[in-house]
Design an enzyme around this catalytic site. Sequence first.
Site, mmCIF file in Angstrom:
data_model
loop_
_atom_site.group_PDB
_atom_site.id
_atom_site.type_symbol
_atom_site.label_atom_id
_atom_site.label_comp_id
_atom_site.label_asym_id
_atom_site.label_seq_id
_atom_site.Cartn_x
_atom_site.Cartn_y
_atom_site.Cartn_z
ATOM 1 N N LYS A 138 22.076 40.624 52.062
ATOM 2 C CA LYS A 138 20.835 40.616 52.815
ATOM 3 C C LYS A 138 19.852 41.569 52.155
ATOM 4 O O LYS A 138 20.253 42.636 51.679
ATOM 5 C CB LYS A 138 21.151 41.109 54.228
ATOM 6 N N CYS B 126 20.998 49.567 71.079
ATOM 7 C CA CYS B 126 20.730 50.023 69.702
ATOM 8 C C CYS B 126 19.233 50.223 69.564
ATOM 9 O O CYS B 126 18.454 49.280 69.756
ATOM 10 C CB CYS B 126 21.219 49.010 68.672
ATOM 11 N N CYS C 143 26.670 48.936 65.883
ATOM 12 C CA CYS C 143 25.696 47.857 65.759
ATOM 13 C C CYS C 143 25.969 47.111 64.450
ATOM 14 O O CYS C 143 26.041 47.734 63.395
ATOM 15 C CB CYS C 143 24.284 48.434 65.760
ATOM 16 N N LYS D 141 16.035 47.483 53.270
ATOM 17 C CA LYS D 141 15.390 48.697 52.801
ATOM 18 C C LYS D 141 16.436 49.765 52.534
ATOM 19 O O LYS D 141 16.410 50.428 51.499
ATOM 20 C CB LYS D 141 14.450 49.178 53.891
ATOM 21 N N CYS E 193 17.558 48.055 66.753
ATOM 22 C CA CYS E 193 17.321 46.639 67.076
ATOM 23 C C CYS E 193 16.455 46.481 68.322
ATOM 24 O O CYS E 193 16.009 45.385 68.626
ATOM 25 C CB CYS E 193 18.625 45.902 67.330
ATOM 26 N N HIS F 144 8.786 37.691 54.338
ATOM 27 C CA HIS F 144 7.526 37.444 55.054
ATOM 28 C C HIS F 144 6.621 36.533 54.225
ATOM 29 O O HIS F 144 5.984 35.622 54.748
ATOM 30 C CB HIS F 144 6.764 38.751 55.309
ATOM 31 N N HIS G 5 7.410 41.794 52.448
ATOM 32 C CA HIS G 5 8.354 41.545 51.367
ATOM 33 C C HIS G 5 8.510 40.039 51.172
ATOM 34 O O HIS G 5 7.829 39.239 51.819
ATOM 35 C CB HIS G 5 9.680 42.272 51.611
ATOM 36 N N HIS H 22 22.853 47.840 61.998
ATOM 37 C CA HIS H 22 22.527 49.193 61.534
ATOM 38 C C HIS H 22 23.744 50.074 61.258
ATOM 39 O O HIS H 22 23.597 51.168 60.739
ATOM 40 C CB HIS H 22 21.621 49.891 62.560
HETATM 41 N N1 MSP Z 1 8.041 40.345 65.194
HETATM 42 C C1 MSP Z 1 9.161 39.478 65.178
HETATM 43 C C2 MSP Z 1 8.740 38.030 65.316
HETATM 44 C C3 MSP Z 1 7.923 37.701 66.505
HETATM 45 S S1 MSP Z 1 7.401 36.065 66.480
HETATM 46 C C4 MSP Z 1 6.755 35.799 68.001
HETATM 47 C C5 MSP Z 1 9.914 39.620 63.857
HETATM 48 N N2 MSP Z 1 9.251 40.167 62.841
HETATM 49 S S2 MSP Z 1 9.838 40.364 61.356
HETATM 50 O O1 MSP Z 1 8.868 41.171 60.665
HETATM 51 O O2 MSP Z 1 11.165 40.859 61.404
HETATM 52 O O3 MSP Z 1 9.803 38.970 60.703
HETATM 53 C C6 MSP Z 1 10.876 38.063 60.766
HETATM 54 C C7 MSP Z 1 10.507 36.858 59.942
HETATM 55 O O4 MSP Z 1 10.181 37.277 58.600
HETATM 56 C C8 MSP Z 1 11.594 35.829 59.734
HETATM 57 O O5 MSP Z 1 11.739 34.931 60.815
HETATM 58 C C9 MSP Z 1 11.078 35.148 58.486
HETATM 59 O O6 MSP Z 1 9.973 34.373 58.784
HETATM 60 C C10 MSP Z 1 10.645 36.326 57.666
HETATM 61 N N3 MSP Z 1 11.765 36.906 56.932
HETATM 62 C C11 MSP Z 1 12.132 38.234 56.934
HETATM 63 N N4 MSP Z 1 13.170 38.399 56.078
HETATM 64 C C12 MSP Z 1 13.526 37.222 55.533
HETATM 65 C C13 MSP Z 1 14.418 36.837 54.507
HETATM 66 N N5 MSP Z 1 15.238 37.678 53.917
HETATM 67 N N6 MSP Z 1 14.389 35.540 54.112
HETATM 68 C C14 MSP Z 1 13.511 34.645 54.628
HETATM 69 N N7 MSP Z 1 12.650 34.990 55.579
HETATM 70 C C15 MSP Z 1 12.757 36.201 56.207
HETATM 71 O O7 MSP Z 1 11.045 39.196 63.802
#
Ligand code: MSP
Length: 637
Positions: A299, A130, A147, A302, A133, A23, A20, A150
């Site tokens: 935030k 949880c 939590c 989903k 999480c 990422h 999304h 969630h």
């Molecule tokens: N798998 C772990 C990270 C391990 S790193 C060794 C994880 N994954 S995640 O899929 O949840 O990705 C988190 C990251 O996605 C955030 O740190 C950021 O880079 C990005 N983002 C996810 N949602 C976001 C927003 N709403 N806004 C900006 N970036 C965010 O955590």
Amino acid sequence: MSHETFYLTTPIYYVNATPHLGHAYTTIMADTMARFQQFRLGPERVYFLTGTDEHGDKIAQAAAQTGESPQAYADRISGIFQETWRRLGLAPNQFIRTTSEPHKRAVQRLLQQIYDAGDIYFGEYGGQYCFGCERFYTEKELQDGRCPDHQTTPTFIKEQNYFFRMGKYQDWLIDHIRHHPDFIRPERFRNEVLSFLKDPLEDLCISRPRTRLEWGIPLPFDVQYVTYVWFDALVNYISALDWPDGEAFQRFWPSAQHLIAKDILKPHAIYWPIILKAAGLPLYRHLNVHGYWKIEEAKMSKSRGSVVRPLDLADKYGVEAFRYFVLREMTFGLDASFSEEALVARLNADLANDLGNLYSRVLKLIQRYYDGRISESPGERGLVDAVRAAVTDVTAATERFAFSEALAAIWNLVSATNKYLVTNEPWKQDPGDARTKVVLFSAAETLRAIAILLWPFLPQTAERMLQGLGAPEPLTSIHFDELLSSSWHLGSRQGRVQEVEPLFPRIQATAAKPSPVKTGSTAVPETVADQITIEEFRRVDLRVAEVIEATAIPGSKKLVKLRVRLQDEERTVVAGLKEHYPPESWAGKRIILVANLRPTKLMGIASQGMVLAAEDESGRIVLLTPEQPISSGSKVR
Ligand code: MSP
């Protein structure tokens, strides 16, 4: 000769969700920084890593829901991430997967090393866990016993596990952060970490019994256990470089920088440096932390159905317009708000108007006056200075990830050039005049500088501009010093201006209109219905309801039977949303119900109300839910 290198990582993304906006944003930022560093250092000195995090409860559960094996599921979702990055024009040097054999070996090796050094021990722990999480919560962290993320009640779990002695390194870490002011940046996150470290640091539980979780890397010293999320995930940053023996590790680890959002600050700012220290490895140089993208102040989530898909936007407005918007809109370290309207406004004003018009105007005049050829003239002093100032500002901002500032500095130069043209009005002058040549040469050369400065941010646009200007140099070979000295040489290269296509078409404001609202069973027509009065609207009794449970209806592909609570009353509602929200995803959700709809029988079940959901053009359907928890039965007005 300098041996400086640049190694930059993004988080590895969980495969329990598809890519999304969040990422995409981090990965676009990293791609931009990697390109900028390629300018400075040459491509062979830069390494940009991204990938997917594929072990753990959440992923095993997501796989179970789709009926795939965890590995097949991870392969599929990881593939979607890779394909998305490719389509967004992002070019990492490596895409790492935590299910790959070399990664698993590196994790086991690191664990063994730290275990041998005595920093991992076996102990017992009980607490509120949880499953969403995948972590324990302290009573203090829970909100009304639930939590905070969630809104579910955690489960009390007591079990024996392996622990990492983090507490032992607390003072050392505080000291390191104090002595390296830009170890964590921007400063607000450094302060946040330091303030967190004022309380005693607890040891970290790093395992899960295999009886409870199969889908992980077995501990090398006890195969009855697998590693828990962070000890597996963080290690990707070195396993990707073939630690311990790899040449890449020797070459790139000394310059390591991580880029993350604030959600995973603690593991990166605390666990990871301590893991590295315990293993006797040098620390990374900088942890760069950006804020969160919000959708209408909330935030992105989903369950709330507010997930923005990068490819949808790229398809609709173009990859580079999307990329420009996100890089320009978010201030490094702060949260930003996403809206399609704001994207369209920036696309029209900054890209189509300011930059696009400047480019077309200059190139068309050169074609008309000089048949596309431009002979060298002295550069206009004011513009030469403006380019120098922009190069300095853009470089300084980009180096510290302040991309919004860097783009603002480029657009200052765009404005200065537009102003210069308006003042000098070359379109009213005689092409044969020496002065006209100076003006058009200077404008064209400034455009070339703009294109070069823009390349890390908008690579395709920059390349198109250079092509149009008759200066299609292989950009990565342009030495950074040349850019810094801003030597003006377009004319001497005898470039010929090419056929000019508009850089960015303007978007009509109506294209950004919100998606029509759809109900659980039948869609409201897309055209705006006849207007109604407020009284008519008030006849519809909309209520917040809490879903108690959801069950599949045998023989129906689309329908799901819900038990919902409205204050003290319980009802049965049938919704046609099973393909979008499987039965197991409903419990605990708060939904919006049309509460005074005449009851109707669906598949023999009496449905007492209708669930509201929204549908977009592609047929994707998302539930409407309250933006904050609110008691069931609340009236929607
Ligand atoms: N798998 C772990 C990270 C391990 S790193 C060794 C994880 N994954 S995640 O899929 O949840 O990705 C988190 C990251 O996605 C955030 O740190 C950021 O880079 C990005 N983002 C996810 N949602 C976001 C927003 N709403 N806004 C900006 N970036 C965010 O955590």
